[in-house]
Design a protein around this motif. Sequence first.
Motif, mmCIF file in Angstrom:
data_model
loop_
_atom_site.group_PDB
_atom_site.id
_atom_site.type_symbol
_atom_site.label_atom_id
_atom_site.label_comp_id
_atom_site.label_asym_id
_atom_site.label_seq_id
_atom_site.Cartn_x
_atom_site.Cartn_y
_atom_site.Cartn_z
ATOM 1 N N PHE A 34 0.169 -1.199 -0.049
ATOM 2 C CA PHE A 34 0.125 0.122 0.338
ATOM 3 C C PHE A 34 0.920 1.226 -0.217
ATOM 4 N N ASP A 35 2.093 1.405 0.857
ATOM 5 C CA ASP A 35 3.083 2.440 0.962
ATOM 6 C C ASP A 35 4.172 2.386 -0.223
ATOM 7 N N ARG A 36 3.647 1.122 -0.933
ATOM 8 C CA ARG A 36 4.631 0.877 -2.243
ATOM 9 C C ARG A 36 6.436 0.723 -2.173
ATOM 10 N N ARG A 37 6.461 0.418 -0.679
ATOM 11 C CA ARG A 37 8.205 -0.217 0.134
ATOM 12 C C ARG A 37 8.324 -0.977 -0.797
ATOM 13 N N PHE A 38 8.741 -1.207 -2.069
ATOM 14 C CA PHE A 38 9.458 -2.475 -2.646
ATOM 15 C C PHE A 38 10.516 -2.433 -2.368
ATOM 16 N N GLU A 39 11.205 -1.627 -1.451
ATOM 17 C CA GLU A 39 13.035 -2.217 -1.013
ATOM 18 C C GLU A 39 12.679 -2.999 0.159
ATOM 19 N N VAL A 84 28.009 -7.225 6.038
ATOM 20 C CA VAL A 84 28.469 -5.785 7.280
ATOM 21 C C VAL A 84 29.983 -4.895 7.013
ATOM 22 N N LEU A 85 31.227 -6.297 6.854
ATOM 23 C CA LEU A 85 32.543 -5.729 6.719
ATOM 24 C C LEU A 85 32.545 -4.972 5.357
ATOM 25 N N PHE A 86 31.758 -6.250 4.087
ATOM 26 C CA PHE A 86 31.276 -5.067 2.840
ATOM 27 C C PHE A 86 31.065 -3.764 2.519
ATOM 28 N N VAL A 87 29.685 -3.726 3.924
ATOM 29 C CA VAL A 87 29.451 -2.312 3.366
ATOM 30 C C VAL A 87 30.763 -1.148 4.009
ATOM 31 N N LEU A 88 30.817 -1.138 5.219
ATOM 32 C CA LEU A 88 32.196 -0.895 6.019
ATOM 33 C C LEU A 88 33.801 -0.382 4.998
ATOM 34 N N VAL A 89 33.845 -1.342 4.183
ATOM 35 C CA VAL A 89 34.889 -0.882 3.749
ATOM 36 C C VAL A 89 34.161 -0.780 2.142
ATOM 37 N N ASN A 90 33.524 -1.078 1.703
ATOM 38 C CA ASN A 90 33.110 -0.364 0.663
ATOM 39 C C ASN A 90 32.451 1.146 0.845
ATOM 40 N N ARG A 91 32.221 1.243 1.639
ATOM 41 C CA ARG A 91 32.402 3.010 2.357
ATOM 42 C C ARG A 91 33.228 3.859 2.087
ATOM 43 N N TRP A 92 33.862 3.131 3.410
ATOM 44 C CA TRP A 92 35.822 3.652 3.381
ATOM 45 C C TRP A 92 36.169 3.809 1.707
ATOM 46 N N LEU A 93 37.026 2.768 1.178
ATOM 47 C CA LEU A 93 37.160 2.700 -0.225
ATOM 48 C C LEU A 93 36.794 3.291 -1.499
ATOM 49 N N SER A 94 35.733 3.905 -1.079
ATOM 50 C CA SER A 94 34.300 4.622 -1.786
ATOM 51 C C SER A 94 34.703 6.450 -1.599
ATOM 52 N N TYR A 95 34.508 6.642 -0.468
ATOM 53 C CA TYR A 95 34.269 8.146 0.490
ATOM 54 C C TYR A 95 35.044 8.308 1.140
ATOM 55 N N TRP A 113 24.322 -0.422 0.049
ATOM 56 C CA TRP A 113 24.247 -1.420 0.287
ATOM 57 C C TRP A 113 23.824 -1.750 1.870
ATOM 58 N N ALA A 114 24.035 -0.626 2.535
ATOM 59 C CA ALA A 114 22.982 -0.922 3.971
ATOM 60 C C ALA A 114 21.864 -1.341 4.476
ATOM 61 N N TYR A 115 21.015 -0.252 3.547
ATOM 62 C CA TYR A 115 19.414 -1.002 3.489
ATOM 63 C C TYR A 115 19.142 -2.432 3.882
ATOM 64 N N ALA A 116 19.801 -2.830 2.147
ATOM 65 C CA ALA A 116 19.633 -4.534 1.857
ATOM 66 C C ALA A 116 20.146 -5.003 2.601
ATOM 67 N N ALA A 117 21.160 -4.976 3.534
ATOM 68 C CA ALA A 117 22.017 -5.737 4.369
ATOM 69 C C ALA A 117 20.998 -5.976 5.660
ATOM 70 N N LEU A 118 20.501 -4.990 6.263
ATOM 71 C CA LEU A 118 19.927 -4.840 7.523
ATOM 72 C C LEU A 118 18.570 -5.386 7.129
ATOM 73 N N THR A 165 18.630 5.789 11.353
ATOM 74 C CA THR A 165 19.507 4.938 11.872
ATOM 75 C C THR A 165 19.961 3.492 11.484
ATOM 76 N N ILE A 166 20.106 3.477 9.964
ATOM 77 C CA ILE A 166 19.934 2.085 9.657
ATOM 78 C C ILE A 166 21.849 2.132 9.430
ATOM 79 N N ASN A 167 22.683 3.273 9.858
ATOM 80 C CA ASN A 167 23.875 2.956 10.051
ATOM 81 C C ASN A 167 24.633 2.467 11.207
#
Length: 280
Positions: A34-39, A84-95, A113-118, A165-167
């Motif tokens: 109903f809220d179309r939150r397909f993620e 979790v390690l992928f999300v953290l390392v990816n964020r660090w390497l990218s930004y 990728w944090a939202y999908a992982a959670l 508070t996803i992160n």
Amino acid sequence: MAGRTVLKEKSRAASFFSATLVLWSVSLWFEILFDRRFELLYVVFGALFYQSANSAIRFLVSKDPLLVNTSVSLLHSTITSASVLFVLVNRWLSYGSEGMFEHSQLFGGTWPWAYAALCFSCGYFAYDQWDMLQYRLYSGWIPAILVHHLVLLICFTLALYRNVTINYLILTLICEMHSIFLHVRRLRRMAGVRDAKSVIVKVEWILNWLTFVFARFVPHILITAKLIMDASKFDKGIELPLALSGMAGMNLLNALLGIDLLNAVRKESNYQKTDQSHHE
């Protein structure tokens, strides 16, 4: 009489926690449809994935409900730790690391990728709650494990619905690195490997304690300290009280878990001594 009392307690617990799981499912599907939150479909994918793993292990390895449940829990801890390690390392390497742990990032931001992982991990807790209810893998009128899962489902889904508070929650899941060795220990004992002097058991205990301290106890203390330091930066609402109460509960559970681990070490050592005396 004692057996009937236990059955009544389990039946009451099953009724209550089954009802809460149904309400949670209705809430999730309402958000999706109903809220179309397909993620949020990643939550469903997570639950289906771990249920499929459960069926595969039950068909290929063993039909023992506890062994199957523990094996799937080990799979979840491994996948979540890697995520979790992928999300953290990816964020660090990218930004880079600058501003990575600022309040604005931890509270209102979402690392790639944090939202999908959670979501995927949230799906596991829904699956596991159902599996434990189905096979009565709990004890007592208010089973701690079912309460733990219910609290996590509420906290995770509220955060996912409001996209806040996803992160922070991703950081709390670092503790799954320690959970790997908790599940390994349980499976090892199920397999009958209990020799406290064996190399495998000694290495397992070393890794168990290292990850308990550096992946569970210390990170959760630091997250709690960060919440307290940034308390003035939170808007008025339920986020800060919910986060602080959740972390207080986690820290209490961590302390109790540490005591349980100490008792387990003593128990295995005493078992070894008893076993040796029987052979002499």
